[in-house]
Design a protein around this motif. Structure first.
Motif, PDB file in Angstrom:
ATOM      1  N   VAL A 153     -25.305  76.080 -34.387  1.00 55.16           N
ATOM      2  CA  VAL A 153     -24.837  77.208 -34.949  1.00 55.16           C
ATOM      3  C   VAL A 153     -24.887  78.559 -34.119  1.00 55.16           C
ATOM      4  O   VAL A 153     -25.833  78.666 -33.387  1.00 55.16           O
ATOM      5  CB  VAL A 153     -25.927  77.521 -36.376  1.00 55.16           C
ATOM      6  CG1 VAL A 153     -27.452  77.560 -36.109  1.00 55.16           C
ATOM      7  CG2 VAL A 153     -25.236  78.912 -37.162  1.00 55.16           C
ATOM      8  N   ARG A 154     -23.883  79.065 -33.994  1.00 55.33           N
ATOM      9  CA  ARG A 154     -23.741  80.410 -33.325  1.00 55.33           C
ATOM     10  C   ARG A 154     -24.044  81.469 -34.376  1.00 55.33           C
ATOM     11  O   ARG A 154     -23.398  81.620 -35.507  1.00 55.33           O
ATOM     12  CB  ARG A 154     -22.197  80.482 -32.583  1.00 55.33           C
ATOM     13  CG  ARG A 154     -22.289  81.851 -31.922  1.00 55.33           C
ATOM     14  CD  ARG A 154     -21.060  81.996 -31.170  1.00 55.33           C
ATOM     15  NE  ARG A 154     -20.100  82.531 -32.155  1.00 55.33           N
ATOM     16  CZ  ARG A 154     -18.723  82.159 -32.318  1.00 55.33           C
ATOM     17  NH1 ARG A 154     -18.587  80.540 -32.115  1.00 55.33           N
ATOM     18  NH2 ARG A 154     -17.973  82.629 -33.394  1.00 55.33           N
ATOM     19  N   ILE A 155     -25.000  82.306 -34.115  1.00 57.04           N
ATOM     20  CA  ILE A 155     -25.380  83.370 -34.958  1.00 57.04           C
ATOM     21  C   ILE A 155     -24.895  84.699 -34.154  1.00 57.04           C
ATOM     22  O   ILE A 155     -25.363  85.062 -33.120  1.00 57.04           O
ATOM     23  CB  ILE A 155     -26.876  83.704 -35.157  1.00 57.04           C
ATOM     24  CG1 ILE A 155     -27.293  82.245 -35.714  1.00 57.04           C
ATOM     25  CG2 ILE A 155     -27.307  84.873 -36.297  1.00 57.04           C
ATOM     26  CD1 ILE A 155     -28.870  82.301 -36.068  1.00 57.04           C
ATOM     27  N   ASP A 156     -23.757  85.431 -34.815  1.00 59.48           N
ATOM     28  CA  ASP A 156     -23.101  86.783 -34.432  1.00 59.48           C
ATOM     29  C   ASP A 156     -23.879  87.782 -35.201  1.00 59.48           C
ATOM     30  O   ASP A 156     -23.969  87.582 -36.421  1.00 59.48           O
ATOM     31  CB  ASP A 156     -21.961  86.816 -34.405  1.00 59.48           C
ATOM     32  CG  ASP A 156     -20.961  85.639 -33.506  1.00 59.48           C
ATOM     33  OD1 ASP A 156     -21.960  85.242 -32.540  1.00 59.48           O
ATOM     34  OD2 ASP A 156     -19.852  85.389 -33.445  1.00 59.48           O
ATOM     35  N   ALA A 157     -24.236  88.885 -34.538  1.00 59.36           N
ATOM     36  CA  ALA A 157     -24.808  90.091 -35.152  1.00 59.36           C
ATOM     37  C   ALA A 157     -24.082  91.352 -34.793  1.00 59.36           C
ATOM     38  O   ALA A 157     -24.007  91.644 -33.618  1.00 59.36           O
ATOM     39  CB  ALA A 157     -26.253  90.356 -35.138  1.00 59.36           C
ATOM     40  N   LYS A 158     -23.289  92.058 -35.502  1.00 58.99           N
ATOM     41  CA  LYS A 158     -22.910  93.419 -35.053  1.00 58.99           C
ATOM     42  C   LYS A 158     -23.181  94.430 -35.663  1.00 58.99           C
ATOM     43  O   LYS A 158     -24.013  94.113 -36.842  1.00 58.99           O
ATOM     44  CB  LYS A 158     -21.199  93.319 -35.219  1.00 58.99           C
ATOM     45  CG  LYS A 158     -20.579  91.996 -34.405  1.00 58.99           C
ATOM     46  CD  LYS A 158     -19.151  92.082 -34.453  1.00 58.99           C
ATOM     47  CE  LYS A 158     -18.516  91.084 -33.681  1.00 58.99           C
ATOM     48  NZ  LYS A 158     -16.893  90.969 -33.639  1.00 58.99           N
ATOM     49  N   ALA A 163     -23.086  86.812 -38.675  1.00 58.70           N
ATOM     50  CA  ALA A 163     -22.501  85.583 -39.154  1.00 58.70           C
ATOM     51  C   ALA A 163     -23.313  84.482 -38.559  1.00 58.70           C
ATOM     52  O   ALA A 163     -23.796  84.391 -37.416  1.00 58.70           O
ATOM     53  CB  ALA A 163     -20.941  85.602 -38.569  1.00 58.70           C
ATOM     54  N   PHE A 164     -23.213  83.287 -39.446  1.00 58.28           N
ATOM     55  CA  PHE A 164     -23.520  82.108 -39.013  1.00 58.28           C
ATOM     56  C   PHE A 164     -22.314  81.021 -38.878  1.00 58.28           C
ATOM     57  O   PHE A 164     -21.715  81.106 -39.931  1.00 58.28           O
ATOM     58  CB  PHE A 164     -24.594  81.487 -40.070  1.00 58.28           C
ATOM     59  CG  PHE A 164     -25.817  82.027 -40.336  1.00 58.28           C
ATOM     60  CD1 PHE A 164     -26.919  81.708 -39.679  1.00 58.28           C
ATOM     61  CD2 PHE A 164     -26.015  83.233 -40.692  1.00 58.28           C
ATOM     62  CE1 PHE A 164     -28.419  82.114 -39.469  1.00 58.28           C
ATOM     63  CE2 PHE A 164     -27.295  83.812 -40.731  1.00 58.28           C
ATOM     64  CZ  PHE A 164     -28.329  83.443 -40.352  1.00 58.28           C
ATOM     65  N   LYS A 179     -21.238  84.959 -43.810  1.00 54.16           N
ATOM     66  CA  LYS A 179     -21.250  86.400 -43.597  1.00 54.16           C
ATOM     67  C   LYS A 179     -22.007  87.208 -44.518  1.00 54.16           C
ATOM     68  O   LYS A 179     -21.879  86.794 -45.439  1.00 54.16           O
ATOM     69  CB  LYS A 179     -20.009  86.878 -42.963  1.00 54.16           C
ATOM     70  CG  LYS A 179     -19.198  86.132 -41.826  1.00 54.16           C
ATOM     71  CD  LYS A 179     -17.858  86.957 -41.669  1.00 54.16           C
ATOM     72  CE  LYS A 179     -17.117  86.034 -40.518  1.00 54.16           C
ATOM     73  NZ  LYS A 179     -15.840  86.658 -40.354  1.00 54.16           N
ATOM     74  N   GLY A 180     -22.820  88.071 -44.117  1.00 55.81           N
ATOM     75  CA  GLY A 180     -23.565  89.187 -44.904  1.00 55.81           C
ATOM     76  C   GLY A 180     -24.347  90.292 -44.045  1.00 55.81           C
ATOM     77  O   GLY A 180     -23.938  90.239 -42.989  1.00 55.81           O
ATOM     78  N   ASP A 181     -24.852  91.257 -44.852  1.00 55.18           N
ATOM     79  CA  ASP A 181     -25.329  92.397 -44.280  1.00 55.18           C
ATOM     80  C   ASP A 181     -26.785  92.559 -44.364  1.00 55.18           C
ATOM     81  O   ASP A 181     -27.316  93.115 -44.888  1.00 55.18           O
ATOM     82  CB  ASP A 181     -24.454  93.691 -45.045  1.00 55.18           C
ATOM     83  CG  ASP A 181     -24.995  93.713 -46.673  1.00 55.18           C
ATOM     84  OD1 ASP A 181     -25.400  92.602 -46.998  1.00 55.18           O
ATOM     85  OD2 ASP A 181     -24.750  94.627 -47.226  1.00 55.18           O
TER      86      ASP A 181
END
Length: 244
Positions: A153-158, A163-164, A179-181
């Motif tokens: 799994v790639r976990i992206d955080a902006k 996003a997972f 995706k979530g906040d």
């Protein structure tokens, strides 16, 4: 005197021991006047766990200051047949570990701590974000990743979103993203890859908890929560992304 004597709810101790057992069958308990803790790393150096039981999580707690090599597999087997409702007494001295549950008394000798794999007291990681979510939602997300046969799994955080994203080594057509906040701290965008199989083992134990994930750019992820006063933290190594 080198002795630990504590009384704690059986379900609480069982939860902690199950977590340790998920990484290894043996570990060194660091016993101090106000807490007992244990750090274990798996054979591949991919997963590290630290658990701590403070005196406040126990009905009774007295301890000296020493280290003891404990057969975690033995504790897990005994606690597995112990009713969860009720207290258990655990006593560790210089030679044995004792467990009492009502009229049932079990004991075993300590393991030679000097023969165990050395685990560092701290592991430095560079996190730029912290993410908080319910353990139930985290576990559901990991099940979705398994359902689409994701290896990674790639976990992206902006700044505004986490996003997972499923990654498959066979580059199949099946896809998944969530995706979530959930951000609670942001000091720069983060993006790392993690093994789904390892995450699934962690997710099994966090359904009823609120968990925090901390990570950065190509860094290990820290996954932590508390359970009935006990402190739990996993550190899972990231996967190196190789491009053809």
């Amino acid at each position: 005197m080198n002795e630990l004597c504590m009384r704690i709810e059986a379900r609480t101790l069982k939860h902690v021991i199950e977590l340790l057992k998920s990484v290894d069958d043996e570990g060194v308990f660091v016993i101090e006047p106000g807490r007992v803790s244990c750090r274990i790393v798996d054979g591949g150096n991919a997963c590290w766990i630290h658990v701590a039981i403070p005196a406040g999580a126990c009905d009774h707690f007295t301890a000296g200051e020493f280290r003891a090599g404990v057969d975690i597999g033995w504790l897990d087997r005994v606690l597995n047949v112990t009713p969860e409702m009720g207290g258990v007494k655990m006593r560790i001295d210089e030679t044995e570990v004792h467990l009492e549950a009502g009229q049932h008394h079990a004991s075993t000798v300590l393991v030679d701590a000097g023969m165990m794999k050395k685990v560092p007291d701290t592991i430095e990681t560079k996190q730029t974000v912290a993410v908080s979510m319910s353990g139930r939602f985290f576990a559901q997300t990991i099940r979705y990743l398994q359902a689409v046969n994701a290896d990674t799994v790639r976990i992206d955080a902006k700044r505004m979103e986490v996003a997972f994203i499923a990654v498959r080594e066979d580059k199949g057509m099946s896809k998944y993203a969530c995706k979530g906040d959930w951000l609670t701290r942001w000091a720069g965008d983060a993006r790392s890859l993690y093994n789904v199989q390892y995450l699934s083992k962690i997710a099994e134990h966090v359904v009823d908890e609120v968990i925090t994930l901390q990570f950065g750019v190509d860094t290990p992820v820290r996954i932590g929560w508390t359970h009935e006063g006990c402190e739990i933290e996993y550190i899972l190594a990231h996967r190196v992304h190789t491009r053809p």
